[in-house]
Enzyme design. Structure first.
Site, PDB file in Angstrom:
ATOM      1  N   GLY A 167       0.825  -1.210   0.000  1.00 47.12           N
ATOM      2  CA  GLY A 167       0.000   0.000   0.000  1.00 47.12           C
ATOM      3  C   GLY A 167       0.858   1.258   0.000  1.00 47.12           C
ATOM      4  O   GLY A 167       0.558   2.242   0.671  1.00 47.12           O
ATOM      5  N   ALA A 168       1.934   1.237  -0.803  1.00 50.99           N
ATOM      6  CA  ALA A 168       2.946   2.299  -0.742  1.00 50.99           C
ATOM      7  C   ALA A 168       2.654   3.494  -1.631  1.00 50.99           C
ATOM      8  O   ALA A 168       3.432   4.452  -1.635  1.00 50.99           O
ATOM      9  CB  ALA A 168       4.316   1.718  -1.117  1.00 50.99           C
ATOM     10  N   SER A 169       1.548   3.487  -2.380  1.00 58.95           N
ATOM     11  CA  SER A 169       1.318   4.544  -3.369  1.00 58.95           C
ATOM     12  C   SER A 169       0.571   5.753  -2.826  1.00 58.95           C
ATOM     13  O   SER A 169       0.420   6.754  -3.533  1.00 58.95           O
ATOM     14  CB  SER A 169       0.571   3.971  -4.575  1.00 58.95           C
ATOM     15  N   SER A 170       0.081   5.703  -1.586  1.00 57.66           N
ATOM     16  CA  SER A 170      -0.623   6.862  -1.024  1.00 57.66           C
ATOM     17  C   SER A 170      -0.670   6.764   0.494  1.00 57.66           C
ATOM     18  O   SER A 170      -0.365   5.720   1.079  1.00 57.66           O
ATOM     19  CB  SER A 170      -2.049   6.965  -1.580  1.00 57.66           C
ATOM     20  N   GLY A 171      -1.060   7.869   1.126  1.00 58.54           N
ATOM     21  CA  GLY A 171      -1.318   7.884   2.555  1.00 58.54           C
ATOM     22  C   GLY A 171      -0.159   7.428   3.420  1.00 58.54           C
ATOM     23  O   GLY A 171       0.994   7.829   3.218  1.00 58.54           O
ATOM     24  N   ILE A 172      -0.463   6.589   4.403  1.00 56.51           N
ATOM     25  CA  ILE A 172       0.526   6.132   5.384  1.00 56.51           C
ATOM     26  C   ILE A 172       1.688   5.410   4.703  1.00 56.51           C
ATOM     27  O   ILE A 172       2.853   5.635   5.043  1.00 56.51           O
ATOM     28  CB  ILE A 172      -0.146   5.218   6.423  1.00 56.51           C
ATOM     29  N   GLY A 173       1.397   4.536   3.754  1.00 57.62           N
ATOM     30  CA  GLY A 173       2.457   3.794   3.079  1.00 57.62           C
ATOM     31  C   GLY A 173       3.416   4.702   2.339  1.00 57.62           C
ATOM     32  O   GLY A 173       4.643   4.505   2.377  1.00 57.62           O
ATOM     33  N   TYR A 215     -15.332  -2.493   7.690  1.00 62.15           N
ATOM     34  CA  TYR A 215     -13.932  -2.129   7.899  1.00 62.15           C
ATOM     35  C   TYR A 215     -13.525  -2.426   9.338  1.00 62.15           C
ATOM     36  O   TYR A 215     -12.465  -3.015   9.595  1.00 62.15           O
ATOM     37  CB  TYR A 215     -13.725  -0.649   7.581  1.00 62.15           C
TER      38      TYR A 215
END
Length: 357
Positions: free
Chosen positions: A17-23, A158
């Site tokens: 999940g590295a393409s946005s947000g926390i990642g 969620y």
């Protein structure tokens, strides 16, 4: 077995999940501290841009296009790390998607799809990491949520997936400890974080989704992740506001239910219509190197509570705050049956901030 973790500058770190947000924030922060990175997500163009950015800054990184709901894709992430860097030292299971809406209005197919990413994707990643790290030592860092402990209304599925993440993470940790494996398993539980999370969610509400206050910057989570990559930790909650919600759930759950039903449900809806429903992260890749989201209020750039839990010298102050909160909650529990609902309720969080509802 006590496991000694390497310094970040000597590590290879896998981040899903590295393409946005926390990642994304974690990747940039780790690269700045000298870690070599294996960056995975579904958004190929965003990953290419990120890797180019890191290399231009003198860092080392590769990207792997992968959907973590597919076990073969997750195996490919591990194999890519081995082929390029000879292995990895820390695996961060960060990928996640969400759904907003009443349970009765969310198709079962969407519920299952969410679990395939949030739960099974994390299971696949943890198993690949375990297989490799049992031989050499290292850390598995799973991103749960304060919703691993309670449930946010209109985000029920969620929340359920994050409950499952905690159950799996705790069980994996115990089994590895029983085997005396040199692997540290950490669960990180962020509060509301100002990322594109609400905008990427599949939305069945009549208005756009947004975070309820208080919201924290993604850097607060990234710092916690990288701390755990170097320092063995069992669990870390990011955000004093989130810790307060967990405390309410433990001490006065019926009061928290009423707060969710009467206050929180309004706070998580923006005052404008939602974007088209087919533009969401549940059904496809939409990451585009965005760190922040649509939170309308003041984003807290740090959390005293989290700093205290990760720095022993601040622990005394945290204990004092915890005693005060516990006393307040106990008094609230005694008084709630005799008092009518007040016109205004002020919530004081462990980091000293207040919200008036």
């Amino acid at each position: 077995m006590k496991t000694k973790l390497k310094k970040l500058s000597n590590q290879v770190i896998v981040i899903t999940g590295a393409s946005s947000g926390i990642g994304l924030v974690t990747a940039r922060m780790a690269a700045a501290q000298g870690a070599r990175l294996v960056l995975a997500a579904r958004s190929e163009e965003a990953l290419r841009q990120l890797v180019a950015e890191i290399k231009e800054g003198g860092g080392q990184a590769i990207h792997v296009v992968a959907d973590v709901s597919n076990q073969d894709d997750v195996r490919h992430i591990a194999e890519s790390a081995k082929n390029r860097f000879g292995g990895f030292d820390t695996w961060v299971n960060n990928s996640g998607v969400s759904i907003y809406g009443k349970i009765e209005e969310v198709p079962i197919e969407d519920m299952r799809k969410l679990f395939e990413t949030n739960f099974w994707g994390l299971v696949y990643g943890s198993l690949e990491a375990t297989k490799h790290l049992k031989q050499k030592g290292g850390a598995i860092i799973n991103i749960g949520s304060i919703l691993s402990e309670t449930t946010a209304i209109l985000q029920t599925i969620y929340s359920a997936s994050k409950h499952a993440v905690k159950g799996f993470t705790d069980g994996l940790r115990m089994e590895l400890e029983m085997d005396e494996a040199p692997v540290v398993v950490t669960l990180i539980k962020p509060a509301a974080i100002d990322t594109p999370y609400p905008l990427h969610a599949k939305n069945y509400m009549e208005r756009e989704a947004q975070h309820a206050p208080p919201a924290y910057a993604p850097e607060t989570v990234a710092r916690a992740i990288l701390h755990c990559a170097e320092t063995p930790e069992r669990e870390i909650t990011v955000g004093g506001g989130g810790r307060a919600i967990t405390a309410l759930n433990n001490w006065v759950p019926s009061l928290l239910d009423k707060f969710m039903e009467n206050v929180f449900v309004k706070q998580e809806k923006a005052d404008y219509p939602p974007q088209p429903r087919d533009n969401n992260g549940l059904d496809g890749a939409i990451g585009s190197l965005e760190e922040r989201g649509n939170y309308p209020g003041y984003t807290r750039e740090s959390s005293f509570y989290t700093q205290a839990t990760t720095h022993p010298l601040a622990a005394a102050a945290l204990i004092g705050a915890g005693v005060a909160i516990t006393a307040a909650l106990l008094n609230s529990s005694k008084d709630k049956n005799s008092a009518r609902r007040p016109k205004h309720v002020t919530t004081t969080y462990p980091d000293g901030t207040r919200e008036v509802h």
